[in-house]
Design an enzyme around this catalytic site. Structure first.
Site, PDB file in Angstrom:
ATOM      1  N   TYR A  61       2.002  31.882 100.945  1.00  0.00           N
ATOM      2  CA  TYR A  61       2.715  31.532  99.718  1.00  0.00           C
ATOM      3  C   TYR A  61       3.865  32.515  99.485  1.00  0.00           C
ATOM      4  O   TYR A  61       3.700  33.725  99.587  1.00  0.00           O
ATOM      5  CB  TYR A  61       1.766  31.577  98.507  1.00  0.00           C
ATOM      6  CG  TYR A  61       2.501  31.544  97.187  1.00  0.00           C
ATOM      7  CD1 TYR A  61       3.094  30.370  96.738  1.00  0.00           C
ATOM      8  CD2 TYR A  61       2.651  32.697  96.424  1.00  0.00           C
ATOM      9  CE1 TYR A  61       3.807  30.342  95.554  1.00  0.00           C
ATOM     10  CE2 TYR A  61       3.351  32.688  95.232  1.00  0.00           C
ATOM     11  CZ  TYR A  61       3.940  31.512  94.803  1.00  0.00           C
ATOM     12  OH  TYR A  61       4.646  31.490  93.636  1.00  0.00           O
ATOM     13  N   HIS A  91      16.044  34.475  89.049  1.00  0.00           N
ATOM     14  CA  HIS A  91      15.340  35.043  87.888  1.00  0.00           C
ATOM     15  C   HIS A  91      16.225  35.999  87.078  1.00  0.00           C
ATOM     16  O   HIS A  91      15.740  36.615  86.129  1.00  0.00           O
ATOM     17  CB  HIS A  91      14.070  35.762  88.329  1.00  0.00           C
ATOM     18  CG  HIS A  91      12.866  34.871  88.346  1.00  0.00           C
ATOM     19  ND1 HIS A  91      12.249  34.424  87.199  1.00  0.00           N
ATOM     20  CD2 HIS A  91      12.183  34.321  89.381  1.00  0.00           C
ATOM     21  CE1 HIS A  91      11.239  33.658  87.513  1.00  0.00           C
ATOM     22  NE2 HIS A  91      11.173  33.568  88.844  1.00  0.00           N
ATOM     23  N   ASN A 203       6.323  39.893  91.240  1.00  0.00           N
ATOM     24  CA  ASN A 203       5.142  39.131  90.856  1.00  0.00           C
ATOM     25  C   ASN A 203       4.008  40.077  90.467  1.00  0.00           C
ATOM     26  O   ASN A 203       2.997  40.184  91.141  1.00  0.00           O
ATOM     27  CB  ASN A 203       4.741  38.226  92.034  1.00  0.00           C
ATOM     28  CG  ASN A 203       3.644  37.247  91.693  1.00  0.00           C
ATOM     29  OD1 ASN A 203       2.845  36.900  92.538  1.00  0.00           O
ATOM     30  ND2 ASN A 203       3.600  36.783  90.461  1.00  0.00           N
ATOM     31  N   ARG A 287     -10.965  59.262  51.160  1.00  0.00           N
ATOM     32  CA  ARG A 287     -12.379  59.390  51.524  1.00  0.00           C
ATOM     33  C   ARG A 287     -12.701  58.680  52.838  1.00  0.00           C
ATOM     34  O   ARG A 287     -13.502  59.172  53.646  1.00  0.00           O
ATOM     35  CB  ARG A 287     -13.234  58.820  50.398  1.00  0.00           C
ATOM     36  CG  ARG A 287     -14.696  59.128  50.555  1.00  0.00           C
ATOM     37  CD  ARG A 287     -15.651  58.351  49.664  1.00  0.00           C
ATOM     38  NE  ARG A 287     -15.086  57.748  48.487  1.00  0.00           N
ATOM     39  CZ  ARG A 287     -15.702  56.770  47.817  1.00  0.00           C
ATOM     40  NH1 ARG A 287     -16.867  56.288  48.251  1.00  0.00           N
ATOM     41  NH2 ARG A 287     -15.150  56.248  46.735  1.00  0.00           N
TER      42      ARG A 287
END
Length: 518
Positions: A61, A91, A203, A287
């Site tokens: 892939y 991208h 990735n 407190r």
């Protein structure tokens, strides 16, 4: 023989990397790739296996196929070596503000941490170039927006890949410059990415993880600062120090909560402060401060585990086991752990803002501040009518706190199906991390106002003749004096923006030493 690493550098690829290592690199420390022989052999085997396999017509892939939903598209052998270049380029569509230099360095370090595990199919030369960019302070300019956090931080990390191949801009010597010019000036050649290397760089979860490291460091300091502020406020209000007694917290033994209580108790001289106290029980924002800050303090160990496990993981796809000769297709790019960590951290931090906001409200209001002037005004009696002290600062604190609380909506539940429904469940980890940083920024602003207000309150209390000055213990006096070095008491109205910004800068620089690290 293994070469002994340089102790002045963070070495990647063998020993685990810590949050502190990433923060140190973000702030200027150096990096190198490990000289450990076994680690380097694993890295080289992974790269060699990818190079051999695709030439033997193995299906990998992102090497011999397209990306994402295009994994069904086969890439002919003569185009395989062009594919990484196309990934880095298409991208290049990030928008929004750019990450600053510090974040950019942290992102480079986080990506180096993952790739140097030796399961990503990248060459040693690529890892060494990442380390060299850190060393020479050549830092990609990376837009903050455009990642859904699975398949990792694809779009922002494309700017890292682009900088390595000689495209896009970098920070260099205080300027934003085209990386091609910088490489020429430094005598470096752009890298030619081999098959799988573009995908390996992009990735993964490096952006969200880097931001998470920096956020963790800021949150850890804020927990300590809120603790010191609580002690100062308790004294200024003539509070009851017995609320922080160790015996009390031994019966509800959350360790972080108990640590906060011990720090406050140690800051107070219980016997002396008790002589000033007029109340059996203080209001909750004093407190219950250990119970509120303690949630953050008790969360830090598991947050560290989530962040550092992600930091030291191979978090791309596919995983390349060069020594065992396996290609393992999976989803390690999914940023769910970082998303959950950051969604959780921002809630804990926003509660710190709310706590300080409530403590400041007690200091300001004559109905609750046990005899301090209204709005903490330091004006003389004949001038008090026209002076307003910290009135507007409290309004600002309310605004910053409200915005911090609004930002606590979890990002991780807003998964969006994208990329032809291939990425049909995504982490939103980078958005969660950026949201967390915004909450931190707002909370640091609230804390800055709290530092100044608590200092002003102690000054005003010291002017009262019935106040027992020994209640201001040496550690609180030291903090008070350090603030007074740059902060003039507000006796006449004046703009306070400048000193507030200076105080925020001190907080972000962690200027004050607050409690010993265990």
């Amino acid at each position: 023989m293994t070469v002994k690493p340089d102790p002045a550098k963070v070495a990647f690829g063998h020993d685990p990397v810590t949050i502190e290592d990433i923060v140190a690199i973000a702030r200027g420390a150096s990096a190198c790739v490990t000289q450990n022989e076994a680690a380097r052999a694993r890295i080289e085997a992974s790269a060699r296996f990818v190079g051999d396999l695709w030439r033997e017509e193995g299906v990998i892939y992102g090497v011999t196929t397209g990306y994402g939903d295009s994994c069904t598209v086969s890439i002919p052998p003569h185009l395989v070596e062009e594919l990484p270049l196309h990934l880095t380029r298409f991208h290049g569509c990030g928008l929004g503000q750019q990450f600053d230099l510090e974040h950019g360095r942290a992102i480079l370090a986080a990506r180096l941490a993952s790739l140097s595990r030796g399961y990503s199919g990248v060459r040693m030369v690529l890892l060494e170039r990442l380390a060299e960019y850190i060393e020479r302070d050549i830092v990609p300019v990376i837009p903050q927006e455009g990642s859904v956090g699975a398949s990792g931080d694809l779009t922002p990390l494309s700017y890292v890949a682009g900088a390595l191949i000689g495209e896009r801009d970098v920070y260099y010597r205080g300027e934003r410059r085209p990386v091609a010019e910088v490489l020429k000036a430094e005598g470096l050649e752009p890298l030619h990415l081999k098959p799988k290397e573009g995908l390996a760089i992009m990735n993964g979860t490096a952006v969200m993880t880097a931001v998470a490291c920096l956020a963790f460091d800021r949150a850890e300091y804020l927990a300590r600062l809120a603790t010191r502020l609580t002690a100062m406020v308790s004294v200024a209000l003539k509070g009851n120090p017995n609320h922080f007694d160790g015996k009390l917290f031994s019966v509800k033994p959350h360790p972080g909560q108990g640590q906060i209580a011990r720090w406050i108790h140690d800051d107070l001289d219980a016997a002396e402060v008790a002589r000033n106290s007029d109340r059996l029980q203080d209001r909750y924002s004093v407190r219950c401060a250990p119970h509120i800050i303690g949630v953050l303090q008790d969360s830090l160990p598991w947050l560290r585990q989530f962040i550092e496990t992600e930091l030291n993981s191979a978090n791309d796809n596919p995983i390349i086991d060069g020594e065992g000769e396996h290609v393992l297709h999976g989803g390690h790019f999914y940023g769910g752990h970082i998303a959950f960590a950051m969604d959780s951290l921002k809630v804990a931090v926003a509660n710190i803002a709310d706590l300080i906001d409530r403590q400041m409200a007690l200091l300001m209001d004559v109905k609750f501040n046990n005899g301090l002037p209204a709005n903490l005004s330091g004006a003389t009696p004949d001038r008090v009518m026209i002076n307003h002290g910290f009135k507007a600062v409290q309004i600002g604190v309310s605004a910053w706190t409200a915005e911090a609380l609004k930002q606590t909506m979890p990002a991780s539940v807003f998964s969006r199906s994208t990329e032809c429904h291939n990425q049909d469940k995504v982490s939103m980890g980078t958005i969660a991390a950026r949201d967390c940083e915004r909450v931190l920024e707002l909370t640091e602003q609230v804390a800055a106002a709290g530092v100044l207000a608590a200092t002003q309150a102690l000054y005003l209390r010291k002017q009262q003749t019935d106040f027992n000055h020994s209640a201001v213990t040496p550690v609180l006096e030291s903090m008070y004096s350090q603030v007074r070095d740059f902060f003039d008491i507000v006796d006449e109205d004046r703009p306070l923006e400048g000193v507030l910004r200076q105080t925020v800068d001190y907080i972000r620089a962690q200027r004050w030493e607050l409690y010993p690290h265990d």
